[in-house]
Design a protein around this motif. Structure first.
Motif, PDB file in Angstrom:
ATOM      1  N   ALA A 161       0.831  -1.210   0.000  1.00 41.36           N
ATOM      2  CA  ALA A 161       0.000   0.000   0.000  1.00 41.36           C
ATOM      3  C   ALA A 161       0.863   1.256   0.000  1.00 41.36           C
ATOM      4  O   ALA A 161       0.563   2.230  -0.711  1.00 41.36           O
ATOM      5  N   ARG A 162       1.961   1.205   0.777  1.00 32.72           N
ATOM      6  CA  ARG A 162       2.831   2.379   0.841  1.00 32.72           C
ATOM      7  C   ARG A 162       3.486   2.651  -0.507  1.00 32.72           C
ATOM      8  O   ARG A 162       3.552   3.802  -0.969  1.00 32.72           O
ATOM      9  N   LYS A 163       3.975   1.587  -1.148  1.00 33.33           N
ATOM     10  CA  LYS A 163       4.620   1.741  -2.449  1.00 33.33           C
ATOM     11  C   LYS A 163       3.626   2.246  -3.495  1.00 33.33           C
ATOM     12  O   LYS A 163       3.972   3.058  -4.363  1.00 33.33           O
ATOM     13  N   LYS A 164       2.378   1.736  -3.401  1.00 35.41           N
ATOM     14  CA  LYS A 164       1.349   2.211  -4.328  1.00 35.41           C
ATOM     15  C   LYS A 164       1.097   3.696  -4.136  1.00 35.41           C
ATOM     16  O   LYS A 164       0.989   4.458  -5.108  1.00 35.41           O
ATOM     17  N   MET A 165       1.036   4.111  -2.862  1.00 36.86           N
ATOM     18  CA  MET A 165       0.837   5.534  -2.580  1.00 36.86           C
ATOM     19  C   MET A 165       2.019   6.358  -3.058  1.00 36.86           C
ATOM     20  O   MET A 165       1.848   7.462  -3.591  1.00 36.86           O
ATOM     21  N   GLU A 166       3.239   5.824  -2.887  1.00 31.35           N
ATOM     22  CA  GLU A 166       4.421   6.544  -3.355  1.00 31.35           C
ATOM     23  C   GLU A 166       4.397   6.696  -4.871  1.00 31.35           C
ATOM     24  O   GLU A 166       4.744   7.753  -5.404  1.00 31.35           O
ATOM     25  N   THR A 167       3.987   5.607  -5.564  1.00 31.14           N
ATOM     26  CA  THR A 167       3.897   5.662  -7.019  1.00 31.14           C
ATOM     27  C   THR A 167       2.858   6.684  -7.458  1.00 31.14           C
ATOM     28  O   THR A 167       3.088   7.482  -8.373  1.00 31.14           O
ATOM     29  N   GLU A 168       1.699   6.648  -6.779  1.00 28.20           N
ATOM     30  CA  GLU A 168       0.645   7.609  -7.099  1.00 28.20           C
ATOM     31  C   GLU A 168       1.088   9.033  -6.806  1.00 28.20           C
ATOM     32  O   GLU A 168       0.759   9.955  -7.558  1.00 28.20           O
ATOM     33  N   LEU A 169       1.843   9.204  -5.707  1.00 26.24           N
ATOM     34  CA  LEU A 169       2.334  10.539  -5.355  1.00 26.24           C
ATOM     35  C   LEU A 169       3.334  11.039  -6.392  1.00 26.24           C
ATOM     36  O   LEU A 169       3.299  12.207  -6.791  1.00 26.24           O
ATOM     37  N   ARG A 170       4.230  10.125  -6.849  1.00 26.85           N
ATOM     38  CA  ARG A 170       5.189  10.518  -7.887  1.00 26.85           C
ATOM     39  C   ARG A 170       4.458  10.915  -9.166  1.00 26.85           C
ATOM     40  O   ARG A 170       4.815  11.900  -9.816  1.00 26.85           O
ATOM     41  N   GLN A 171       3.426  10.120  -9.528  1.00 28.85           N
ATOM     42  CA  GLN A 171       2.669  10.426 -10.736  1.00 28.85           C
ATOM     43  C   GLN A 171       1.922  11.741 -10.582  1.00 28.85           C
ATOM     44  O   GLN A 171       1.862  12.554 -11.504  1.00 28.85           O
ATOM     45  N   TYR A 172       1.350  11.941  -9.377  1.00 29.06           N
ATOM     46  CA  TYR A 172       0.638  13.196  -9.118  1.00 29.06           C
ATOM     47  C   TYR A 172       1.602  14.379  -9.213  1.00 29.06           C
ATOM     48  O   TYR A 172       1.274  15.413  -9.802  1.00 29.06           O
ATOM     49  N   THR A 173       2.797  14.204  -8.618  1.00 26.37           N
ATOM     50  CA  THR A 173       3.806  15.268  -8.678  1.00 26.37           C
ATOM     51  C   THR A 173       4.207  15.553 -10.115  1.00 26.37           C
ATOM     52  O   THR A 173       4.339  16.715 -10.528  1.00 26.37           O
ATOM     53  N   LYS A 174       4.380  14.464 -10.892  1.00 29.20           N
ATOM     54  CA  LYS A 174       4.749  14.620 -12.300  1.00 29.20           C
ATOM     55  C   LYS A 174       3.643  15.335 -13.067  1.00 29.20           C
ATOM     56  O   LYS A 174       3.911  16.240 -13.867  1.00 29.20           O
ATOM     57  N   ASP A 175       2.381  14.920 -12.804  1.00 30.72           N
ATOM     58  CA  ASP A 175       1.250  15.570 -13.476  1.00 30.72           C
ATOM     59  C   ASP A 175       1.153  17.034 -13.077  1.00 30.72           C
ATOM     60  O   ASP A 175       0.863  17.899 -13.917  1.00 30.72           O
ATOM     61  N   LEU A 176       1.383  17.297 -11.779  1.00 33.23           N
ATOM     62  CA  LEU A 176       1.317  18.670 -11.299  1.00 33.23           C
ATOM     63  C   LEU A 176       2.408  19.515 -11.939  1.00 33.23           C
ATOM     64  O   LEU A 176       2.163  20.658 -12.350  1.00 33.23           O
ATOM     65  N   GLU A 177       3.608  18.942 -12.031  1.00 30.46           N
ATOM     66  CA  GLU A 177       4.710  19.667 -12.686  1.00 30.46           C
ATOM     67  C   GLU A 177       4.365  19.945 -14.146  1.00 30.46           C
ATOM     68  O   GLU A 177       4.670  21.013 -14.683  1.00 30.46           O
ATOM     69  N   GLY A 178       3.718  18.925 -14.770  1.00 27.80           N
ATOM     70  CA  GLY A 178       3.309  19.120 -16.158  1.00 27.80           C
ATOM     71  C   GLY A 178       2.281  20.227 -16.299  1.00 27.80           C
ATOM     72  O   GLY A 178       2.346  21.044 -17.234  1.00 27.80           O
ATOM     73  N   LEU A 179       1.322  20.283 -15.345  1.00 27.29           N
ATOM     74  CA  LEU A 179       0.310  21.338 -15.377  1.00 27.29           C
ATOM     75  C   LEU A 179       0.937  22.709 -15.169  1.00 27.29           C
ATOM     76  O   LEU A 179       0.586  23.678 -15.849  1.00 27.29           O
ATOM     77  N   VAL A 180       1.885  22.772 -14.210  1.00 24.83           N
ATOM     78  CA  VAL A 180       2.576  24.038 -13.957  1.00 24.83           C
ATOM     79  C   VAL A 180       3.373  24.464 -15.187  1.00 24.83           C
ATOM     80  O   VAL A 180       3.354  25.634 -15.593  1.00 24.83           O
ATOM     81  N   GLU A 181       4.056  23.483 -15.781  1.00 27.40           N
ATOM     82  CA  GLU A 181       4.845  23.778 -16.979  1.00 27.40           C
ATOM     83  C   GLU A 181       3.943  24.252 -18.119  1.00 27.40           C
ATOM     84  O   GLU A 181       4.271  25.212 -18.826  1.00 27.40           O
ATOM     85  N   GLU A 182       2.795  23.557 -18.279  1.00 27.38           N
ATOM     86  CA  GLU A 182       1.868  23.942 -19.340  1.00 27.38           C
ATOM     87  C   GLU A 182       1.286  25.324 -19.078  1.00 27.38           C
ATOM     88  O   GLU A 182       1.154  26.151 -19.996  1.00 27.38           O
ATOM     89  N   ARG A 183       0.899  25.590 -17.805  1.00 26.49           N
ATOM     90  CA  ARG A 183       0.361  26.905 -17.483  1.00 26.49           C
ATOM     91  C   ARG A 183       1.415  27.988 -17.701  1.00 26.49           C
ATOM     92  O   ARG A 183       1.097  29.078 -18.213  1.00 26.49           O
ATOM     93  N   THR A 184       2.668  27.696 -17.305  1.00 26.46           N
ATOM     94  CA  THR A 184       3.751  28.656 -17.529  1.00 26.46           C
ATOM     95  C   THR A 184       3.944  28.910 -19.018  1.00 26.46           C
ATOM     96  O   THR A 184       4.128  30.057 -19.454  1.00 26.46           O
ATOM     97  N   ARG A 185       3.897  27.814 -19.791  1.00 26.09           N
ATOM     98  CA  ARG A 185       4.048  27.955 -21.243  1.00 26.09           C
ATOM     99  C   ARG A 185       2.937  28.819 -21.826  1.00 26.09           C
ATOM    100  O   ARG A 185       3.170  29.695 -22.665  1.00 26.09           O
ATOM    101  N   ARG A 186       1.703  28.586 -21.330  1.00 26.46           N
ATOM    102  CA  ARG A 186       0.573  29.358 -21.831  1.00 26.46           C
ATOM    103  C   ARG A 186       0.700  30.839 -21.467  1.00 26.46           C
ATOM    104  O   ARG A 186       0.364  31.716 -22.276  1.00 26.46           O
ATOM    105  N   LEU A 187       1.182  31.104 -20.231  1.00 23.99           N
ATOM    106  CA  LEU A 187       1.356  32.495 -19.825  1.00 23.99           C
ATOM    107  C   LEU A 187       2.417  33.183 -20.678  1.00 23.99           C
ATOM    108  O   LEU A 187       2.236  34.324 -21.113  1.00 23.99           O
ATOM    109  N   LYS A 188       3.531  32.466 -20.901  1.00 24.74           N
ATOM    110  CA  LYS A 188       4.585  33.032 -21.746  1.00 24.74           C
ATOM    111  C   LYS A 188       4.074  33.247 -23.161  1.00 24.74           C
ATOM    112  O   LYS A 188       4.383  34.268 -23.802  1.00 24.74           O
TER     113      LYS A 188
END
Length: 407
Positions: free
Chosen positions: A154-181
């Motif tokens: 369960a812990r590893k699954k949560m860690e994997t989900e957290l990494r994916q969430y972090t990656k998705d969040l970074e992607g959203l931030v990057e996309e939003r930054t790109r859109r602002l630029k």
């Protein structure tokens, strides 16, 4: 008179290798045994009901003892597991046996690092176990190894989900930054385009009026060369106006005037705007279904740009094939030519404004087309191979998300 005196014997028992109990009366021995028996039962209960898997192996790797948790996780009874080598319990991947054997030898040599292993038990369930080894010695000689294996699935699954969430969040931030630029860049281009357009349209209007007046009132007085020069002037005026319009269109906010129509109907009306050379064959394999919600004029402009580029890519003739299909709530349109293809360097810069491989192009056509498609919530991609041709793939949602409009 001296009484008979029996010197009490002394029995010393090592408890937890830290303290000793001394019993100083022979008649206390049964009490000690009861205490030792009770302690042994207590320790056994702790062993049996531990929340982690406890596995006792001999130095050859065979299972000496296990607790109940091991049977639960491995999906096998105590009787089925005792006496078997740890690689033969059927839960570990056979391809990893050499690695597990090497790791076991390292443990016997004193390596007590915590490791993670993945197992699939007899019921098909997968577990990730965090294993911590502890060597049991007699003197300095290892006689057994106790593994404490904690279920961290369960812990590893949560860690994997957290990494994916972090990656998705970074992607959203990057996309939003790109859109602002991009928005800032478009605002700057828009401001420049407005200034340039205002300053250039007045002289262009004068030139257009002059050319119209020459053609209307003085064409009969011009010779062949004069008429050709007048034609060149008109072409350059049209081209200059198009550059200004493209600049304004690329930098402007896009508002969609939606209607429901099918791809085949849009293409039929687009063909009327094209000049197709005789040596180029158009194969239209698009379908009338499904009907989609789009801005007709803007999607027609996209198709017009794409088809013109495909035709220009086949100066010696060829075949232009257009297909459509429904996929995942979208319509996917492919436009394929049999032209010269594009290099990797060209593909990298293809959607950049002002980049063009054409002698008279300004490089806005594909950039504007991409913005128009994205304004519909769609996307466009390209594949090309030198000498074999190019395929553009356009994906447009069948129904528009209202909050996604007006990019």
């Amino acid at each position: 008179m001296t009484k008979n005196f029996v010197k009490p014997s002394t029995l010393v028992v090592d408890i937890d290798a830290k303290r000793s109990i001394c019993l100083s009366a022979v008649d206390d021995e049964p009490c000690f045994l009861r205490m030792a028996s009770a302690r042994a039962r207590a320790l056994r209960d702790l062993f049996e009901h531990a929340s982690d898997c406890l596995i006792l192996l001999d130095t050859s790797g065979r299972i000496i003892d296990i607790n109940k948790k091991v049977s639960e996780v491995f999906g096998a009874s105590r009787k089925e597991l005792l006496g078997k080598h740890f690689t033969g319990v059927g839960a570990l991947s056979n391809g990893d046996d050499p690695r597990y054997l090497r790791d076991f030898k390292k443990v016997l040599a004193g390596n007590d690092e915590v490791t993670c292993i993945s197992i699939r038990n007899r019921r098909g369930r997968e577990f990730i176990l965090e294993c911590s080894p502890s060597i049991i010695k007699t003197g300095n000689k290892p006689v057994a190894v106790m593994f404490i294996a904690r279920d961290v699935t369960a812990r590893k699954k949560m860690e994997t989900e957290l990494r994916q969430y972090t990656k998705d969040l970074e992607g959203l931030v990057e996309e939003r930054t790109r859109r602002l630029k991009e928005a800032e860049r478009l605002a700057a281009i828009g401001e420049l385009a407005t200034m340039v357009g205002h300053d250039l349209r007045n002289p262009l209007a004068s030139m257009e009026y002059t050319s119209y007046n020459l053609r209307t009132n003085y064409a009969s007085s011009l010779d062949k060369d004069g008429l050709r020069m007048l034609e060149m002037l008109e072409e350059d005026i049209d081209r200059s106006n198009k550059i200004i319009n493209d600049l304004l269109d690329y930098s402007a906010n896009i508002r969609l005037d939606l209607e429901i129509i099918d791809i085949k109907s849009i293409l039929k009306q687009t063909y009327r705007l094209l000049k197709v050379p005789e040596n180029i064959k158009i194969v239209d394999l698009t379908k009338s279904e499904p009907r989609i919600e789009v801005d007709f004029g803007k999607i027609q402009r996209v198709f017009s740009n794409m088809l013109k580029n495909a035709i220009d890519a086949m100066p010696d003739g060829g075949t232009l094939t257009i297909k459509s299909k429904e996929a995942n709530g979208c319509v996917e349109i492919t436009i394929s030519d049999t032209g010269a293809g594009m290099s990797e360097e060209t593909l990298k810069r293809l959607w950049t404004p002002l980049f063009t491989t054409k002698a008279k192009g300004m490089g806005f056509g594909l950039a504007i087309s991409k913005r128009l498609i994205e304004a519909h919530g769609g996307n466009v991609s390209v594949q090309s191979e030198l000498g074999k041709g190019t395929t553009f793939t356009i994906t447009i949602p069948i129904e528009q998300q209202k909050d996604a409009l007006g990019l």
